[in-house]
Each structure stands twice: as C-alpha cells, then as structure tokens.
Scaffold this active site. Sequence first.
Site, PDB file in Angstrom:
ATOM      1  N   LYS A 349       0.890  -1.236  -0.016  1.00  0.00           N
ATOM      2  CA  LYS A 349      -0.035   0.010   0.101  1.00  0.00           C
ATOM      3  C   LYS A 349       0.672   1.159  -0.081  1.00  0.00           C
ATOM      4  CE  LYS A 349      -4.389   0.551   2.049  1.00  0.00           C
ATOM      5  NZ  LYS A 349      -5.597  -0.192   2.142  1.00  0.00           N
ATOM      6  N   PHE A 352      -0.096   6.604  -2.982  1.00  0.00           N
ATOM      7  CA  PHE A 352      -1.285   6.967  -4.193  1.00  0.00           C
ATOM      8  C   PHE A 352      -1.869   5.585  -4.581  1.00  0.00           C
ATOM      9  CE2 PHE A 352       2.569   9.676  -4.937  1.00  0.00           C
ATOM     10  CZ  PHE A 352       1.840  10.801  -4.378  1.00  0.00           C
ATOM     11  N   ALA A 353      -1.476   4.554  -4.293  1.00  0.00           N
ATOM     12  CA  ALA A 353      -1.884   3.213  -4.912  1.00  0.00           C
ATOM     13  C   ALA A 353      -1.757   2.067  -4.102  1.00  0.00           C
ATOM     14  CB  ALA A 353      -1.109   3.129  -6.228  1.00  0.00           C
ATOM     15  N   GLU A 354      -2.471   0.951  -4.697  1.00  0.00           N
ATOM     16  CA  GLU A 354      -2.214  -0.345  -3.823  1.00  0.00           C
ATOM     17  C   GLU A 354      -1.581  -1.209  -4.625  1.00  0.00           C
ATOM     18  OE1 GLU A 354      -6.200  -1.037  -2.528  1.00  0.00           O
ATOM     19  OE2 GLU A 354      -6.029  -0.163  -0.712  1.00  0.00           O
ATOM     20  N   VAL A 355      -0.866  -2.267  -4.290  1.00  0.00           N
ATOM     21  CA  VAL A 355      -0.307  -3.295  -5.149  1.00  0.00           C
ATOM     22  C   VAL A 355      -0.735  -4.517  -4.870  1.00  0.00           C
ATOM     23  CG1 VAL A 355       1.834  -4.178  -5.992  1.00  0.00           C
ATOM     24  CG2 VAL A 355       1.797  -1.866  -5.276  1.00  0.00           C
ATOM     25  N   LYS A 375      -0.464  -2.491  -9.941  1.00  0.00           N
ATOM     26  CA  LYS A 375      -0.412  -1.359  -8.907  1.00  0.00           C
ATOM     27  C   LYS A 375      -1.694  -0.681  -9.384  1.00  0.00           C
ATOM     28  CE  LYS A 375       2.429   2.301  -7.292  1.00  0.00           C
ATOM     29  NZ  LYS A 375       4.022   2.930  -6.959  1.00  0.00           N
ATOM     30  N   ASP A 475      12.902   8.937  -3.952  1.00  0.00           N
ATOM     31  CA  ASP A 475      12.112   8.380  -2.702  1.00  0.00           C
ATOM     32  C   ASP A 475      12.776   6.792  -2.404  1.00  0.00           C
ATOM     33  OD1 ASP A 475      10.340   8.268  -0.804  1.00  0.00           O
ATOM     34  OD2 ASP A 475       8.740   7.583  -1.624  1.00  0.00           O
TER      35      ASP A 475
END
Length: 659
Positions: A349, A352-355, A375, A475
């Site tokens: 998680k 901006f998104a969930e995998v 994703k 990041d």
Amino acid sequence: MERFGAIGFGSVLLVYLMSGASALLHTAKTHSVCKSCGPQPANCKSYQCLANCSVSEVCPSPDDVCAAVWWRNNGMVTVQTKCHNPKQLLKGVMMDNYNSSDCVLTIRNTDPHNLRLCACTGRECNERMLLNEVDDKIMSASDTASGPFKLSQLCKFCDIELTECNATGVCNSSCTVSSICEKPNEVCVSAWRRNNGRATIETVCHNPAVPFRGQYLTDYNNSVCQMKQVKGMEDDFYICSCSQEECNDKLFFTDAPSGPGDFRKDPPLVLLITVVPALIAVVVLLSTFYCYRVFRQQSLKAPKTKGIDIETCAIMSDDDRSDSSSANANSLNHNTELLPIQLDIIVGKGRFAEVYRAKLKQGTTDESFQMVAVKIFPYEEYASWKTEWEIFSDAELRHENVLQFLTAEDRKAERRYWLITAYHERGNLQEFLTQHVIGWDELCRLGGSLARGVAHLHADRTPCGRAKVPIVHRDLKSVNVLVKSDLSCCLCDFGLSLRLDNSMSPEELANSGQVGTARYMAPEVLESRMDLENIESFKQADVYSMSLVLWEITSRCSAIGDVREYEPPFGKLKDHLCVESMKDDVIRDRLRPEIPTSWTNHMGIQLLSSTIEECWDHDPEARLTAQCVVERFGEISSAVIPPVSSDTKSTQDSGNDEK
Ligand code: ADE
C-alpha cells in the site's frame, strides 16, 4: 626405560583425551543446517529435483532433520524446504526414513500425483531431492491401470511465452521450466503461432489420445519435434509432438530434423538444402550486425566500455530497442480487450496506490497463468499513474535491477488506472531484512545490485553505450526496493521520479523541490537548499538515501558479529519522523545511523562502512556517485576472500529466520 615411560604416559593421556572428546560428541548433539525456503519452482531432471533455494538455516532444535515437501500442479513442480522435527507430523505424515543423507521423495498422501515428502540427515541434504523410481513406477502403473510400466515423460512446460522465433530453421523454445508430465501416456508438445504480428511458443505435456488445439497429434512417436503447419487456422500455426526427454525444446521448422537416428531423408541433400543456406544467412547477418555496431559505437563516441554487460547488449540490441521502445513508448494497453488478469491478494500500500499480486491468464485453461503485480491507482491519482508510466515507458530504463514493467491500462469501467509489472514473491527489502539475517555473500549481492540499479537509473548511457535520459528516484528507501528470488534487488515505485532531460525548464526544476520520505531525506532536501539547477544534485540526494538502505542491509549481516533486530535508520519503525525532527537530527546534530565498532572486525564490512559514510556526507558534492559505489562493491568483494569456515557461517546465518 625412561623413554618407554614417557611414551606410556603419552598414550594414556591421548586415550584419555580421545575418550573425553568422544563423550563430548555424544552428549553435545549438533544442530543440522538445512535449506529453508518457502514454496518455489524447482529444477527437475531425470528423477532428481534441485530446490533452487539460496537460504540455509541452522535448525532450532538439535533433533531437527532436513525435509522437503514436493508437489506438482499443472505440470509445475514446486518445492518447500525446511528443518523438521521427525517426532512431529509433516503434512500429516510421520517421517520415519530420515537417517539417510539422500532426500528420497516418497508418495505419502491421498493425492499421489501431486504431493511427495522426504527427510534426510546431513548438511543441506534437502537441497537435492531424489524421485524414488519404485514410486514412479507405482504411479505410472496406477495411471495406466494395467499393461507395462511406463515412466512419465520429461518435457519443457512453460505454457505460452513470447518468442523471437519466426518459424524458420531450428528454434529453441527458450522455456526454462522442465516438468515431469503428470501422466505417463502424455508426450511433449510445442505449438508456435503468430497472431497480430505477435509470435508465441507454447510448451506442454499432452495426451495424444485427446485433440490438442483441435488437432490430433500424429507424430508423437518421433524423437525430435518436427513442426508442421496447421492449415485453415486464423493464425499462422505450427504444432509438433515427440517422446524423448525435453524433445519439445528444439523445434525443427525444416523438413529434416537432426535428432539422433532420425534422418528420414537423404542427409547430404538435407544438409545442402537447409543447413548451408542457414549458415550463410547467419554469417551474413552476424557480420552486418557487427559492422553496424562498430559504426554506431564509433559515432556515439562511447566512453570506456569497461563493465559492459554483454548479455544486456545482446538482449537490447538496436533492433530490439526499436521494437521494445515502440512497444514501451506507447505502452498503454489500447486494446479494447483488457488483459485477462485476476487480482489475488494485496501486497503493498503506497501513498497513491495499492499493489496486488495477480494472475495473468496464459492459455485457455484457468490453471495456466503468470504471476504479475498490479499497482492500482484511483482515478484521482491520474498524475501519479502518468508519472510512473512515463518513467517506465523509456525502454532504456530496462535493467535487471529495475522492476520489469509490462503494461499500463486505463480501466475506465472501474475508474482505476493500472500498472502491470513483474511480481517478486520475496516482497520488499524492509520486510526481507525484518525476517532474515544475511551472510556476507548475500550482503554483497543485495547491496551491489541496489547500487547497480541506482547507477543505471542515474546514467546517461546504457551498459551498451546508447544514450539514455538520466532519471532520479527521489524516494529511495528499503520499502521501494524489491528482493528477487536470486537475492538481488530491483528498484520500484517511480511515482516521484524525475527524468533529467534537457527539456526541463529551470522553473520546472525549481518547482520539483522537497519530495520523498523524511527519514531518508538528504540534509539539503530537508532544508530545501538543493541546487535545483544542477541535475547532479538530485543524484547526490538519491545517493544519500541509498547509503541509508546500504546501512540497513549491513546491519542485518552476521559477519558483523551479534546481529540486532531489524530497525530502520534513525529509530523504530513505528515512529513517524517528520521533516522538522529529522532536521534536528540530520542537520543540527549531524546525526547518522550508528556504525558500531564491531563492524571493523570484518575487513569487508569495514570497507563497506567507509563507502556508506562517504555516501552520506553532509556535503552533497563530497558524496560518491552510485557508479563509484558499484565499483567499490566489486573491489570489496574481490578483496574479501572468505576463509573456508566463513562460508559455513554465512550460509548458516543467512537462513536465520526470525519471523
Ligand atoms: N510490492 C510492490 N510491488 C511489488 C512487486 N512487483 N512484487 C512483489 N511485491 C511488491
């Protein structure tokens, strides 16, 4: 007399010492060292399977032996290796035959085709499993009910994969999975087809009594796979079948297979017609390609070629590049038909998104699929999806230490955007380090591959010397690094990444200020004092973050002595560190993660610690480049030649599961 006296006393002492030692050996039982991996595909060939497991474990109890659980599903062999207490049940079965040094698989379950178990005694004896021939015969007999015993065939079994083969000459399937067929009457089959310009090869086991893709197999007694075109199909379609070990690997699109004893035509004539023109074509092609590359390399004035990965160059030849870049540059799946993907479980998680782990269907049956990661971005996060998609769309980004991108989809009906990538079951580096203590070799593998991934991202040339846009990640952290099955790393989550091409205006650069995760932010990023006009400063900030990840990897290496529980840099995981508190630590107090004195006990760790310190220097200009860190890893790992005993230590430690 005196001499005899001395000899007599010496012998008594020796016998005494020996009996003492043997008594010790009998009382202090040693702990077994076993392979210890979760379910993963095994390499099977001729009644033996290799676990492919790079993690070893010192068993927790001295009673433990090594064990393996083997199963076969849809032709794929999966193996789980572990320590096992033979006084307890393994998959509901009491293992009695565990004293042998061989791990002999026996059928112990109501589902005899698909589950086998073995146990053994001896260092890592569960690395290799032997298929008991008697069991194989029983299995075969039970399949055929009566008649002679027949052993199941070993075939290539990759289902459907993309291929470069263009149905001429002799092609290799390129399938790396060999599987013992489920039934002894099954034969090896390969099918080649071209649909909308996309060529695929399917490799499977199949019972010739049943039609395959609507065709009866008539050639399955052949020892080689002789391709025949199937007329009247919508696609360009060829099939062959055969009954020899892995015979569906080499595919003959010529009339004359060169399998042993299988020349059905006049060999010299066949050679003349097929092999000679093919050889001439290959020579012409190779020399043209060679001249072209020499010309191109000269025109590019490629810098030093030291360290060029010949394999990558071969894979990413210019021809390939134009293919893949066109495939990637426009890599949104524009088909009205979306990929047949079934979402499985959530594995990550992000901001901006969930995998999700997901199954990409490969054939017509539900059982054949490829595991992928998806994703999923909500429609509101269009910008993040687009950024990451644009980063991935650069074909030159492709690298073994960068997550492999497959495609992007606009799932309009669900108001979601998808990015589909390779799936790595070991998960992210933070999870991996939390659960595992690693040895020196694994440290070099994880750390070296991380540095190679970052160096490739930052580079303005591919390993083959082609021009490439440098990219900065912005990041980097252990959560954004995935661990591949061979314990190398790949970088993921490019949602905040930037392409440092000349098209970026100074304003755009100036607006790309403070992003990332506070814990991993370089001092100049925390302070918003980066030189935004200098693209090198973005790379220097990445190197700082990378050094913290290298420190995390090192902190879990048994070569430093006692290994503490996993902790991220700058304190506990659950602590939320904000920019202001990080400023106090990193800028005001010039704090960095601790390098304990015990790290100087190992020459390799000592050298690596200095490298890490040079990467987190307060002065961005003083930091090493990622490429320099790659070279340091090369020097460090070749300077540290493990003594014979240290190998034992590292493999023992690498499996120290703390889960
Ligand atoms: N977590 C995020 N991305 C992943 C991937 N591609 N494979 C496995 N776990 C992941």
